[in-house]
Design a protein around this motif. Structure first.
Motif, PDB file in Angstrom:
ATOM      1  N   TRP A  77       0.910  -0.990   0.112  1.00 41.31           N
ATOM      2  CA  TRP A  77       0.081  -0.052   0.019  1.00 41.31           C
ATOM      3  C   TRP A  77       0.734   1.269  -0.005  1.00 41.31           C
ATOM      4  CZ3 TRP A  77      -4.627  -1.114   3.997  1.00 41.31           C
ATOM      5  CH2 TRP A  77      -5.064  -2.345   3.510  1.00 41.31           C
ATOM      6  N   THR A  78       0.402   2.272  -0.501  1.00 41.93           N
ATOM      7  CA  THR A  78       0.987   3.601  -0.466  1.00 41.93           C
ATOM      8  C   THR A  78       1.223   4.137   0.869  1.00 41.93           C
ATOM      9  OG1 THR A  78      -0.795   4.941  -0.886  1.00 41.93           O
ATOM     10  CG2 THR A  78       0.088   4.203  -2.736  1.00 41.93           C
ATOM     11  N   TYR A  79       1.904   5.130   0.956  1.00 42.42           N
ATOM     12  CA  TYR A  79       2.152   5.896   2.200  1.00 42.42           C
ATOM     13  C   TYR A  79       0.974   6.590   2.926  1.00 42.42           C
ATOM     14  CZ  TYR A  79       3.655   9.597   5.522  1.00 42.42           C
ATOM     15  OH  TYR A  79       3.652  10.689   6.378  1.00 42.42           O
ATOM     16  N   LEU A  80      -0.017   7.095   1.815  1.00 42.20           N
ATOM     17  CA  LEU A  80      -1.128   7.813   2.151  1.00 42.20           C
ATOM     18  C   LEU A  80      -2.158   6.737   2.771  1.00 42.20           C
ATOM     19  CD1 LEU A  80      -2.407  10.474   2.468  1.00 42.20           C
ATOM     20  CD2 LEU A  80      -3.228  10.182   0.048  1.00 42.20           C
ATOM     21  N   VAL A  81      -2.269   5.660   2.238  1.00 45.59           N
ATOM     22  CA  VAL A  81      -3.186   4.711   2.726  1.00 45.59           C
ATOM     23  C   VAL A  81      -2.828   4.296   4.102  1.00 45.59           C
ATOM     24  CG1 VAL A  81      -3.873   2.189   2.127  1.00 45.59           C
ATOM     25  CG2 VAL A  81      -3.751   3.988   0.372  1.00 45.59           C
ATOM     26  N   ASN A  82      -1.440   3.747   4.091  1.00 48.35           N
ATOM     27  CA  ASN A  82      -0.805   3.331   5.406  1.00 48.35           C
ATOM     28  C   ASN A  82      -1.210   4.391   6.532  1.00 48.35           C
ATOM     29  OD1 ASN A  82       0.231   1.089   5.135  1.00 48.35           O
ATOM     30  ND2 ASN A  82       1.779   1.823   3.704  1.00 48.35           N
ATOM     31  N   LEU A  83      -1.023   5.590   6.252  1.00 49.44           N
ATOM     32  CA  LEU A  83      -1.070   6.702   7.178  1.00 49.44           C
ATOM     33  C   LEU A  83      -2.547   7.008   7.542  1.00 49.44           C
ATOM     34  CD1 LEU A  83      -0.029   9.127   8.731  1.00 49.44           C
ATOM     35  CD2 LEU A  83      -0.571  10.621   6.610  1.00 49.44           C
ATOM     36  N   ASN A  84      -3.417   6.740   6.524  1.00 48.91           N
ATOM     37  CA  ASN A  84      -5.047   6.960   6.830  1.00 48.91           C
ATOM     38  C   ASN A  84      -5.548   5.766   7.752  1.00 48.91           C
ATOM     39  OD1 ASN A  84      -5.422   9.321   5.606  1.00 48.91           O
ATOM     40  ND2 ASN A  84      -5.796   8.410   3.632  1.00 48.91           N
ATOM     41  N   ILE A  85      -4.989   4.622   7.405  1.00 49.97           N
ATOM     42  CA  ILE A  85      -5.304   3.236   8.352  1.00 49.97           C
ATOM     43  C   ILE A  85      -5.004   3.528   9.858  1.00 49.97           C
ATOM     44  CG2 ILE A  85      -4.823   0.812   8.626  1.00 49.97           C
ATOM     45  CD1 ILE A  85      -4.879   0.603   5.564  1.00 49.97           C
ATOM     46  N   MET A  86      -3.750   4.153   9.997  1.00 53.56           N
ATOM     47  CA  MET A  86      -2.900   4.357  11.230  1.00 53.56           C
ATOM     48  C   MET A  86      -3.744   5.218  11.903  1.00 53.56           C
ATOM     49  SD  MET A  86       0.761   5.041  12.429  1.00 53.56           S
ATOM     50  CE  MET A  86       0.780   6.555  12.013  1.00 53.56           C
ATOM     51  N   LEU A  87      -4.162   6.287  11.418  1.00 55.71           N
ATOM     52  CA  LEU A  87      -5.282   7.605  12.000  1.00 55.71           C
ATOM     53  C   LEU A  87      -6.646   6.861  12.239  1.00 55.71           C
ATOM     54  CD1 LEU A  87      -4.146  10.629   9.622  1.00 55.71           C
ATOM     55  CD2 LEU A  87      -3.494  10.003  11.920  1.00 55.71           C
ATOM     56  N   ALA A  88      -7.148   6.203  11.312  1.00 55.13           N
ATOM     57  CA  ALA A  88      -8.553   5.421  11.655  1.00 55.13           C
ATOM     58  C   ALA A  88      -8.407   4.410  12.926  1.00 55.13           C
ATOM     59  CB  ALA A  88      -8.976   4.694  10.531  1.00 55.13           C
ATOM     60  N   GLU A  89      -7.218   3.888  12.897  1.00 57.11           N
ATOM     61  CA  GLU A  89      -7.028   2.744  14.125  1.00 57.11           C
ATOM     62  C   GLU A  89      -6.657   3.600  15.288  1.00 57.11           C
ATOM     63  OE1 GLU A  89      -5.804  -1.000  15.551  1.00 57.11           O
ATOM     64  OE2 GLU A  89      -6.738  -0.488  13.701  1.00 57.11           O
ATOM     65  N   SER A  90      -6.105   4.805  15.335  1.00 56.65           N
ATOM     66  CA  SER A  90      -5.823   5.813  16.370  1.00 56.65           C
ATOM     67  C   SER A  90      -7.177   6.129  17.055  1.00 56.65           C
ATOM     68  CB  SER A  90      -4.906   6.574  16.466  1.00 56.65           C
ATOM     69  OG  SER A  90      -5.403   7.765  15.412  1.00 56.65           O
ATOM     70  N   TRP A  91      -8.196   6.838  16.209  1.00 52.16           N
ATOM     71  CA  TRP A  91      -9.591   7.238  16.590  1.00 52.16           C
ATOM     72  C   TRP A  91     -10.408   6.063  17.131  1.00 52.16           C
ATOM     73  CZ3 TRP A  91     -10.521  12.108  17.753  1.00 52.16           C
ATOM     74  CH2 TRP A  91      -9.784  13.033  16.903  1.00 52.16           C
ATOM     75  N   LEU A  92     -10.234   4.993  16.335  1.00 54.22           N
ATOM     76  CA  LEU A  92     -10.971   3.635  16.941  1.00 54.22           C
ATOM     77  C   LEU A  92     -10.685   3.444  18.354  1.00 54.22           C
ATOM     78  CD1 LEU A  92     -11.473   1.516  13.775  1.00 54.22           C
ATOM     79  CD2 LEU A  92     -13.373   2.640  15.086  1.00 54.22           C
ATOM     80  N   GLN A  93      -9.351   3.462  18.699  1.00 46.53           N
ATOM     81  CA  GLN A  93      -8.962   3.036  20.007  1.00 46.53           C
ATOM     82  C   GLN A  93      -9.342   4.146  21.070  1.00 46.53           C
ATOM     83  OE1 GLN A  93      -4.543   3.296  19.636  1.00 46.53           O
ATOM     84  NE2 GLN A  93      -4.474   1.407  18.595  1.00 46.53           N
TER      85      GLN A  93
END
Length: 161
Positions: A77-93
């Motif tokens: 995956w691209t950097y932007l997709v990785n970053l967005n998944i990580m951000l969504a994960e942090s909000w879900l946490q």
């Protein structure tokens, strides 16, 4: 030397994938075991604020496990997709603990015979905790360090080069 580092990183990534798969399997197992009870006690009753909080607490964890599994498999995956998944994960946490804290606040309020004084103190403490949680996540989202983060796919590409 680079080959042994690559092999070690791939073994770590494989172990992380196994752990994510095992966590997902445990979540599915728990969901299957308790699904009939959940239908009887939650889905077949009149909807309320507490019911909504329960469902948020119950299923935000599922979304978090799905997000973690997706992020663990993000090799191409691209950097932007990785970053967005990580951000969504942090909000879900943050959603799970805030929902659980709301449920506990309601329960403590009920234990104190619905005292208005207790409700005011609990509501203020809950609001402070929820605000602090979401502000810290927003600060992380806007931090410079987050945007300088290196996704796992880039690490593996650099090791193999």
């Amino acid at each position: 030397m680079a080959d042994s580092a690559l092999i070690q990183e791939l073994q770590v990534a494989q172990t992380a994938n196994y752990v994510a798969a095992a966590a997902g399997a445990l979540v599915v197992y728990d969901q299957v075991l308790t699904s009939l009870q959940e239908v009887d006690h939650i889905w077949n009753r009149q909807w309320s604020f507490t019911t909504a909080l329960y469902l948020i607490a119950r299923y935000s964890g599922d979304l978090q496990v799905i997000g973690a599994a997706a992020w663990a498999m993000c090799i191409n995956w691209t950097y932007l997709v990785n970053l967005n998944i990580m951000l969504a994960e942090s909000w879900l946490q943050n959603i799970f603990p805030v929902a659980m804290q709301a449920i506990l606040t309601i329960r403590v309020y009920a234990l104190f015979n619905r005292s208005k004084k207790v409700l005011i103190v609990l509501a203020m403490l809950y609001a402070l905790q929820a605000i602090a949680t979401f502000v810290s996540t927003a600060l992380l989202y806007n931090s410079r360090a987050l945007h300088e983060y290196t996704p796992p796919s880039a690490v593996l590409r650099n090791l193999s080069a």
